[in-house]
Design a protein around this motif. Sequence first.
Motif, mmCIF file in Angstrom:
data_model
loop_
_atom_site.group_PDB
_atom_site.id
_atom_site.type_symbol
_atom_site.label_atom_id
_atom_site.label_comp_id
_atom_site.label_asym_id
_atom_site.label_seq_id
_atom_site.Cartn_x
_atom_site.Cartn_y
_atom_site.Cartn_z
ATOM 1 N N GLU A 117 0.830 -1.202 0.000
ATOM 2 C CA GLU A 117 0.000 0.000 0.000
ATOM 3 C C GLU A 117 0.867 1.257 0.000
ATOM 4 O OE1 GLU A 117 -0.491 -2.528 2.236
ATOM 5 O OE2 GLU A 117 -2.276 -3.394 1.331
ATOM 6 N N CYS A 118 1.911 1.260 0.806
ATOM 7 C CA CYS A 118 2.798 2.427 0.863
ATOM 8 C C CYS A 118 3.584 2.576 -0.437
ATOM 9 C CB CYS A 118 3.756 2.316 2.054
ATOM 10 S SG CYS A 118 2.927 2.516 3.655
ATOM 11 N N LEU A 119 4.038 1.459 -1.003
ATOM 12 C CA LEU A 119 4.749 1.524 -2.277
ATOM 13 C C LEU A 119 3.858 2.086 -3.373
ATOM 14 C CD1 LEU A 119 6.689 -1.862 -2.250
ATOM 15 C CD2 LEU A 119 7.674 0.429 -2.047
ATOM 16 N N GLU A 120 2.597 1.647 -3.393
ATOM 17 C CA GLU A 120 1.650 2.140 -4.396
ATOM 18 C C GLU A 120 1.410 3.641 -4.231
ATOM 19 O OE1 GLU A 120 -2.848 1.344 -6.070
ATOM 20 O OE2 GLU A 120 -2.096 0.128 -4.434
ATOM 21 N N ARG A 121 1.240 4.090 -2.993
ATOM 22 C CA ARG A 121 1.012 5.510 -2.723
ATOM 23 C C ARG A 121 2.228 6.337 -3.146
ATOM 24 N NH1 ARG A 121 -0.580 5.097 2.165
ATOM 25 N NH2 ARG A 121 1.473 5.231 3.134
ATOM 26 N N GLU A 122 3.432 5.866 -2.841
ATOM 27 C CA GLU A 122 4.651 6.574 -3.230
ATOM 28 C C GLU A 122 4.775 6.644 -4.750
ATOM 29 O OE1 GLU A 122 7.187 8.159 -1.398
ATOM 30 O OE2 GLU A 122 5.584 8.057 0.090
ATOM 31 N N ALA A 123 4.426 5.552 -5.429
ATOM 32 C CA ALA A 123 4.500 5.533 -6.897
ATOM 33 C C ALA A 123 3.505 6.522 -7.500
ATOM 34 C CB ALA A 123 4.231 4.125 -7.416
ATOM 35 N N GLU A 124 2.293 6.584 -6.946
ATOM 36 C CA GLU A 124 1.292 7.531 -7.447
ATOM 37 C C GLU A 124 1.753 8.970 -7.251
ATOM 38 O OE1 GLU A 124 -2.343 6.554 -5.472
ATOM 39 O OE2 GLU A 124 -2.654 4.755 -6.667
ATOM 40 N N GLU A 125 2.330 9.261 -6.078
ATOM 41 C CA GLU A 125 2.813 10.615 -5.816
ATOM 42 C C GLU A 125 3.960 10.982 -6.749
ATOM 43 O OE1 GLU A 125 3.720 10.824 -1.658
ATOM 44 O OE2 GLU A 125 1.619 10.590 -1.082
ATOM 45 N N ALA A 126 4.855 10.038 -7.003
ATOM 46 C CA ALA A 126 5.970 10.292 -7.912
ATOM 47 C C ALA A 126 5.446 10.548 -9.329
ATOM 48 C CB ALA A 126 6.944 9.118 -7.910
ATOM 49 N N TRP A 127 4.432 9.798 -9.745
ATOM 50 C CA TRP A 127 3.853 9.972 -11.081
ATOM 51 C C TRP A 127 3.207 11.352 -11.196
ATOM 52 C CZ3 TRP A 127 4.519 7.255 -15.352
ATOM 53 C CH2 TRP A 127 3.667 7.480 -16.421
#
Length: 53
Positions: free
Chosen positions: A27-37
């Motif tokens: 969940e945290c990895l997904e959130r970080e990836a979305e923010e980076a995108w």
Amino acid sequence: MACPMCGGTGRVLVRYPGGEEWMACLECLEREAEEAWEDEDEVERLLESGELF
């Protein structure tokens, strides 16, 4: 070892090409990836509009 971002236990290990390792839950990895995108989209918009550089 718990996720350093949320304390959860459902974590994965990510290995970067330079040898660095980072562990977090999905969940945290997904959130970080979305923010980076989103950040990448914002930088692209600023470059195209001439507001950046």
